[in-house]
Design a protein around this motif. Structure first.
Motif, PDB file in Angstrom:
ATOM      1  N   GLU A  12       0.903  -1.229  -0.058  1.00 32.73           N
ATOM      2  CA  GLU A  12       0.017   0.096  -0.027  1.00 32.73           C
ATOM      3  C   GLU A  12       0.705   1.368  -0.217  1.00 32.73           C
ATOM      4  N   LYS A  13       2.106   1.255   0.747  1.00 37.35           N
ATOM      5  CA  LYS A  13       2.908   2.491   0.625  1.00 37.35           C
ATOM      6  C   LYS A  13       3.492   2.873  -0.771  1.00 37.35           C
ATOM      7  N   TYR A  14       3.529   1.817  -1.674  1.00 28.86           N
ATOM      8  CA  TYR A  14       4.350   1.953  -2.847  1.00 28.86           C
ATOM      9  C   TYR A  14       3.512   2.185  -3.958  1.00 28.86           C
ATOM     10  N   LEU A  15       2.160   1.533  -4.044  1.00 28.32           N
ATOM     11  CA  LEU A  15       1.524   1.264  -5.182  1.00 28.32           C
ATOM     12  C   LEU A  15       0.886   2.443  -6.156  1.00 28.32           C
ATOM     13  N   ASP A  16       0.837   3.705  -5.386  1.00 22.95           N
ATOM     14  CA  ASP A  16       0.121   4.745  -6.031  1.00 22.95           C
ATOM     15  C   ASP A  16       1.513   5.434  -7.020  1.00 22.95           C
ATOM     16  N   GLU A  17       2.475   5.520  -6.389  1.00 25.87           N
ATOM     17  CA  GLU A  17       3.740   5.872  -7.233  1.00 25.87           C
ATOM     18  C   GLU A  17       4.028   4.900  -8.301  1.00 25.87           C
ATOM     19  N   CYS A  18       4.093   3.581  -7.926  1.00 25.51           N
ATOM     20  CA  CYS A  18       4.424   2.687  -9.017  1.00 25.51           C
ATOM     21  C   CYS A  18       3.272   2.407 -10.183  1.00 25.51           C
ATOM     22  N   ILE A  19       2.064   2.298  -9.928  1.00 25.41           N
ATOM     23  CA  ILE A  19       1.141   2.183 -10.776  1.00 25.41           C
ATOM     24  C   ILE A  19       0.963   3.793 -11.832  1.00 25.41           C
ATOM     25  N   GLY A  20       1.113   4.743 -10.882  1.00 26.61           N
ATOM     26  CA  GLY A  20       1.382   6.097 -11.839  1.00 26.61           C
ATOM     27  C   GLY A  20       2.379   6.097 -12.760  1.00 26.61           C
ATOM     28  N   SER A  21       3.379   5.649 -12.315  1.00 28.25           N
ATOM     29  CA  SER A  21       4.624   5.746 -13.409  1.00 28.25           C
ATOM     30  C   SER A  21       4.458   4.650 -14.492  1.00 28.25           C
ATOM     31  N   VAL A  22       3.887   3.775 -14.435  1.00 28.82           N
ATOM     32  CA  VAL A  22       3.397   2.628 -15.380  1.00 28.82           C
ATOM     33  C   VAL A  22       2.367   3.502 -16.493  1.00 28.82           C
ATOM     34  N   ILE A  46      -6.543   0.000  -3.149  1.00 26.54           N
ATOM     35  CA  ILE A  46      -5.973   0.982  -3.896  1.00 26.54           C
ATOM     36  C   ILE A  46      -6.118   0.327  -5.237  1.00 26.54           C
ATOM     37  N   LEU A  47      -5.833  -0.875  -5.465  1.00 21.71           N
ATOM     38  CA  LEU A  47      -5.935  -1.530  -6.889  1.00 21.71           C
ATOM     39  C   LEU A  47      -7.366  -1.118  -7.428  1.00 21.71           C
ATOM     40  N   HIS A  48      -8.287  -1.563  -6.829  1.00 19.24           N
ATOM     41  CA  HIS A  48      -9.797  -1.162  -7.288  1.00 19.24           C
ATOM     42  C   HIS A  48      -9.727   0.341  -7.771  1.00 19.24           C
ATOM     43  N   LYS A  49      -9.324   1.188  -6.879  1.00 18.90           N
ATOM     44  CA  LYS A  49      -9.294   2.666  -7.352  1.00 18.90           C
ATOM     45  C   LYS A  49      -8.783   3.090  -8.819  1.00 18.90           C
ATOM     46  N   TRP A  50      -7.444   2.355  -8.624  1.00 21.21           N
ATOM     47  CA  TRP A  50      -6.796   2.433 -10.075  1.00 21.21           C
ATOM     48  C   TRP A  50      -7.800   2.111 -11.207  1.00 21.21           C
ATOM     49  N   ALA A  52     -10.782   1.471 -11.757  1.00 16.63           N
ATOM     50  CA  ALA A  52     -11.814   2.345 -12.052  1.00 16.63           C
ATOM     51  C   ALA A  52     -11.540   3.670 -12.981  1.00 16.63           C
ATOM     52  N   GLU A  53     -10.062   4.150 -12.858  1.00 15.95           N
ATOM     53  CA  GLU A  53      -9.877   5.084 -13.515  1.00 15.95           C
ATOM     54  C   GLU A  53      -9.064   4.929 -14.971  1.00 15.95           C
ATOM     55  N   ASP A  54      -8.713   3.746 -15.161  1.00 18.74           N
ATOM     56  CA  ASP A  54      -7.927   3.389 -16.470  1.00 18.74           C
ATOM     57  C   ASP A  54      -8.527   2.056 -17.042  1.00 18.74           C
ATOM     58  N   SER A  55      -8.836   1.959 -18.198  1.00 10.95           N
ATOM     59  CA  SER A  55      -9.533   0.840 -18.949  1.00 10.95           C
ATOM     60  C   SER A  55      -8.527  -0.015 -19.248  1.00 10.95           C
ATOM     61  N   ARG A  56      -7.137   0.246 -19.195  1.00 13.53           N
ATOM     62  CA  ARG A  56      -6.070  -0.759 -19.717  1.00 13.53           C
ATOM     63  C   ARG A  56      -5.914  -1.473 -18.506  1.00 13.53           C
ATOM     64  N   ILE A  57      -6.263  -1.355 -17.407  1.00 17.80           N
ATOM     65  CA  ILE A  57      -6.009  -2.168 -16.195  1.00 17.80           C
ATOM     66  C   ILE A  57      -6.792  -3.425 -16.034  1.00 17.80           C
ATOM     67  N   ILE A  58      -6.168  -4.622 -15.913  1.00 19.82           N
ATOM     68  CA  ILE A  58      -7.036  -5.752 -15.723  1.00 19.82           C
ATOM     69  C   ILE A  58      -6.701  -6.160 -14.167  1.00 19.82           C
ATOM     70  N   LEU A  59      -7.419  -6.194 -13.290  1.00 19.23           N
ATOM     71  CA  LEU A  59      -7.113  -6.680 -11.873  1.00 19.23           C
ATOM     72  C   LEU A  59      -7.708  -8.092 -11.714  1.00 19.23           C
ATOM     73  N   LEU A  60      -6.576  -8.690 -11.205  1.00 17.37           N
ATOM     74  CA  LEU A  60      -6.695 -10.280 -10.747  1.00 17.37           C
ATOM     75  C   LEU A  60      -6.569 -10.350  -9.241  1.00 17.37           C
ATOM     76  N   THR A  61      -7.278 -11.391  -8.466  1.00 18.79           N
ATOM     77  CA  THR A  61      -6.937 -11.622  -7.294  1.00 18.79           C
ATOM     78  C   THR A  61      -6.798 -13.076  -6.958  1.00 18.79           C
ATOM     79  N   GLN A  62      -5.790 -13.464  -6.115  1.00 19.84           N
ATOM     80  CA  GLN A  62      -5.832 -14.847  -5.542  1.00 19.84           C
ATOM     81  C   GLN A  62      -5.384 -14.839  -4.124  1.00 19.84           C
ATOM     82  N   GLN A  63      -5.484 -16.150  -3.695  1.00 18.76           N
ATOM     83  CA  GLN A  63      -5.033 -16.148  -2.110  1.00 18.76           C
ATOM     84  C   GLN A  63      -3.517 -16.257  -2.371  1.00 18.76           C
ATOM     85  N   ASN A  64      -2.753 -15.999  -1.026  1.00 14.48           N
ATOM     86  CA  ASN A  64      -1.580 -15.839  -1.151  1.00 14.48           C
ATOM     87  C   ASN A  64      -0.759 -16.962  -1.318  1.00 14.48           C
TER      88      ASN A  64
END
Length: 324
Positions: A12-22, A46-50, A52-64
């Motif tokens: 969570e501490k790094y995601l905004d800067e990471c995703i924003g740079s991509v 945070i991933l859900h927020k991103w 919702a803002e960009d159609s190029r994003i594909i969000l996948l989830t899995q157990q650890n």
């Protein structure tokens, strides 16, 4: 199209800067696959927020299941002609994808492009890991492993892989390996690509990837002895595969490629003497090749030299007392 794959776990501490740079890339023809690996912080929100803002994003989830499993999930889903990996606690320059893609256009036989890294550790940018601007046959073992020593730069990031080669050879990250699984994936890819006539590799003399080293990361901690020993043996198997496929006989190149085994052996030793110490610690020590350790272990202090001597010459009880 390029598929950008980012495994995410408690970032969570790094995601905004990471995703924003991509998303801020000058090269726009890409999809961004975000794989949440069972995060327990606010990463998924945070991933859900991103998304919702960009159609190029594909969000996948899995157990650890670990970063390797998450990257494999991304590979299964990716639709791009090319694959690039980014770690969720890093960031990239705006021309990262463009420079990698432009390199592929210099020769239609290029199957792998490699960019340099800027490394941030202990509160500062310490050094750049960069490469000469060259294109060479992917089977040129002397250049790749003798001069450039590519096996020491096996990070999954900073590389552009051709998806077709991954698919055709059923390549994936080994989920049982606990360290340097990305290097092993890279080497398997190089071996697979070398079977294609005229396959080439391109190096970019830039450092568009910003790589952060954090205390407590996988690279600075160790796993169980069984996992560490498995990783050690897999590394040796991979190196032996390169020697066989590329017919490497040069003693200096072979020594350079085998020298990292001491790093894997140290991790095995560290795992043995973690608290609590296993009752099988003597048996486990016997499973580590002392001849390899004698040959490849380089010591920086007299204490390290003493520990090496005790292990190699089987003064294991004294080694036990000192390591404890």
């Amino acid at each position: 199209m390029i598929s950008v794959i980012i495994p995410v776990y408690n970032s969570e501490k790094y995601l905004d800067e990471c995703i924003g740079s991509v998303l801020g890339q000058t090269y726009q023809d890409f999809e961004l696959l975000l794989i949440d690996d069972g995060s327990m912080d606010n990463s998924l929100e945070i991933l859900h927020k991103w998304k919702a803002e960009d159609s190029r994003i594909i969000l996948l989830t899995q157990q650890n299941s670990g970063a390797s499993s998450a990257r494999n999930r991304g590979l299964e889903t990716a639709k791009g002609e090319w694959i690039v990996f980014v770690d969720s606690d890093d960031k990239v320059c705006s021309n990262y994808l463009q420079d990698l893609y432009d390199a592929t256009q210099k020769d239609l036989n290029i199957d792998l492009c490699i960019d340099g890294l800027s490394v941030y550790s202990e509160g500062k940018w310490n050094n750049d890991w960069n490469f000469p601007e060259i294109i060479c046959p992917i089977s040129d073992a002397k250049t790749l492993f003798g001069e450039i020593k590519l096996h020491k730069y096996g990070f999954s990031v900073g590389k552009l892989y051709r998806k077709r080669i991954i698919e055709n050879n059923n390549l994936e990250f080994d989920v049982k390996v606990c360290i340097a699984e990305d290097m092993m994936f890279m080497v398997k890819y190089i071996i697979a690509a070398s079977q294609r006539p005229n396959s080439k590799i391109a190096f970019i003399n830039k450092c568009n990837y910003k790589y952060y080293i954090h205390q407590g990361s996988l690279s600075t901690s160790c796993s169980s002895f069984d996992k560490e020993l498995y990783s050690l043996n897999e590394y040796k198997n991979i190196i032996n595969s390169i020697w066989s496929v590329f017919n490497i006989n040069d003693i200096s190149i072979k020594y350079t490629m085998m020298s990292p085994v001491s790093f894997y052996m140290d991790r095995c030793l560290n795992s043995i003497f973690q608290r609590p110490v296993s009752s099988n610690w003597r048996k486990q020590l016997k499973m580590i090749n002392r001849d390899d350790y004698q040959k490849y272990k380089k010591c920086n202090t007299s204490f390290e030299s003493l520990l090496k001597y005790l292990f190699v010459h089987r003064f294991w009880f004294l080694l036990y007392l000192l390591r404890r």
